[in-house]
Write a protein that holds these residues in place. Structure first.
Motif, short mmCIF file in Angstrom:
data_model
loop_
_atom_site.label_atom_id
_atom_site.label_comp_id
_atom_site.label_asym_id
_atom_site.label_seq_id
_atom_site.Cartn_x
_atom_site.Cartn_y
_atom_site.Cartn_z
N ARG A 211 0.85 -1.20 0.00
CA ARG A 211 0.00 0.00 0.00
C ARG A 211 0.88 1.24 0.00
NH1 ARG A 211 -2.72 -3.41 -1.19
NH2 ARG A 211 -4.72 -4.14 -0.38
N TYR A 212 0.34 2.31 -0.56
CA TYR A 212 1.07 3.57 -0.61
C TYR A 212 0.53 4.46 0.50
CZ TYR A 212 3.69 7.27 -2.96
OH TYR A 212 4.59 8.24 -3.28
N HIS A 249 5.82 10.18 1.91
CA HIS A 249 5.19 9.10 1.13
C HIS A 249 6.01 7.83 1.31
CE1 HIS A 249 3.02 11.88 -1.99
NE2 HIS A 249 2.89 12.30 -0.76
N GLU A 254 1.03 -4.57 2.98
CA GLU A 254 -0.39 -4.47 3.35
C GLU A 254 -0.60 -4.96 4.77
OE1 GLU A 254 -4.44 -5.14 3.93
OE2 GLU A 254 -3.08 -6.85 3.71
N LEU A 273 -3.13 9.14 4.30
CA LEU A 273 -3.88 8.49 3.22
C LEU A 273 -3.26 7.13 2.92
CD1 LEU A 273 -4.43 11.18 0.41
CD2 LEU A 273 -6.03 10.42 2.16
N THR A 275 -3.45 4.20 -0.08
CA THR A 275 -4.03 3.86 -1.38
C THR A 275 -3.43 2.58 -1.93
OG1 THR A 275 -2.40 4.99 -2.76
CG2 THR A 275 -4.25 6.32 -1.97
N GLU A 276 -4.17 1.95 -2.82
CA GLU A 276 -3.66 0.76 -3.51
C GLU A 276 -2.63 1.20 -4.55
OE1 GLU A 276 -6.87 -1.63 -4.94
OE2 GLU A 276 -7.30 -2.34 -2.91
N GLU A 278 -1.05 0.25 -8.36
CA GLU A 278 -1.33 -0.56 -9.55
C GLU A 278 -0.15 -1.44 -9.92
OE1 GLU A 278 -2.90 1.23 -13.07
OE2 GLU A 278 -4.43 2.26 -11.91
#
Ligand SMILES: Nc1ncnc2c1ncn2[C@@H]1O[C@H](COP(=O)(O)OP(=O)(O)OP(=O)(O)O)[C@@H](O)[C@H]1O
Ligand SMILES: O=P(O)(O)OC[C@H]1O[C@H](OP(=O)(O)OP(=O)(O)O)[C@H](O)[C@@H]1O
Ligand SMILES: [Mg+2]
Length: 282
Positions: A211-212, A249, A254, A273, A275-276, A278
């Motif tokens: 995850r980011y 960042h 996960e 935050l 986020t997934e 890609e």
């Protein structure tokens, strides 16, 4: 370059989906077609039966193929190498026999008849154990055969175990465990075009369980933050104009997200935050 992909069955959709997520999008309609073009003019998909794909690659009809390891082993091909485990279509090939027969070990199957869609792998397995059996080849519904006296036991695929249970069969031993892999002809396995495809698929898999994280952090707490983020080569830190906070960042596993966020919060991070991702090209 031609990539052989299962044309139907349970492997078709996840294979297409994985290629798509890797950026190898199909550009023309593929319903019932034997091949499809992709956004890369150099890459064509060939749709073939999962069981035939190792042979397609061995023959050079396709440079690369996506199919189950079980199919690769059953094909007995010499010139095909495995490049990558694609981590779907996970199943086991097992020896199973009727529950009521109470067969304790495969040795007890000596002299019996085994039905299977995998005659080569089955033969190799029993030969290795030094157990003499007759093998009957079927092309599906293998679980039925012990109940109609066609076979004493079977070698078949299981994943959830539901089909075996419904047919009152129990696992005696595991022959192999399988998942879908990326295969290539050995002559082209190191070609840049093949490596590009392999790397693109690998980047999707690498991203799946990461995850980011993005957050704001008081400048003074940066060291403490860096300690709790086991990030990929450390987090990226960016100044926010005119503030004594910085934006951080990071990529984290996960499985670590829950604890990491709690620790970050405690240290003083805000606006976190998650986020997934890609794709992750390491
Ligand atoms: N129950 C299962 N769970 C997970 N993977 C499976 C399962 N059954 C089969 N597989 C994997 O999918 C491969 C292809 O099986 P699948 O059932 O999709 O082919 P199929 O649809 O029977 O092929 P065809 O319809 O062309 O005969 C198997 O070789 C194995 O690697
Ligand atoms: O352990 P389970 O989750 O029950 O899965 C096992 C079943 O899945 C496969 O059959 P499939 O559904 O592909 O049907 P097929 O025989 O038509 O290929 C396999 O041949 C088993 O019969
Ligand atoms: Mg099947």
């Amino acid at each position: 370059m031609r990539i052989a992909v299962p044309n139907k069955g349970r492997l078709h959709d996840p294979a297409i989906d994985l290629l798509d997520r890797a950026g190898i999008h199909i550009t023309d309609g593929m319903d019932r077609q034997l091949y499809a073009n992709t956004v890369d003019p150099e890459i064509t998909l060939l749709f073939a039966r999962a069981a035939d794909i190792p042979e397609y690659v061995n023959d050079g009809a396709a440079e690369v193929g996506i199919t189950g390891y079980d199919q690769y082993r059953e094909a007995g091909v010499d010139d095909v190498v495995e490049l990558l485990d694609l981590e779907f279509g996970t199943c086991r090939l097992v020896v199973a026999a009727p529950e009521e027969d109470d067969i304790a070990s495969v040795q007890a199957l000596s002299g019996s008849t085994i039905a299977t869609e995998f005659p080569r792998v089955t033969r190799e397995y029993f030969d290795e154990q030094g157990i003499d059996v007759d093998i009957v080849e079927v092309t599906g519904a293998t679980e039925l055969t012990p109940h109609v006296e066609m076979a004493d036991a079977i070698v078949d695929i299981t994943s959830t175990g539901t089909t075996l249970a419904v047919n009152r069969l129990e696992v005696i031993d595991e022959v192999l465990s399988s998942s879908v892999r990326l295969f290539a002809h050995e002559d082209v396995a190191d070609d840049p075009a093949v490596s590009d495809v392999s790397m693109a698929l690998e980047s999707v898999l690498a991203a799946e369980d990461r995850r980011y994280l993005m957050m704001n952090v008081p400048e003074g707490d940066l060291d403490a933050i860096q300690d709790v983020i086991p990030g990929l080569g450390g987090p990226t830190v960016m100044d926010i104009d005119g503030e004594d906070r910085v934006a951080v960042h990071a990529v984290v596993d996960e499985g670590d997200v829950f604890t990491t966020i709690n620790e970050l919060k405690r240290i003083g991070a805000s606006d976190i935050l998650v986020t997934e991702i890609e794709r992750l090209v390491e």
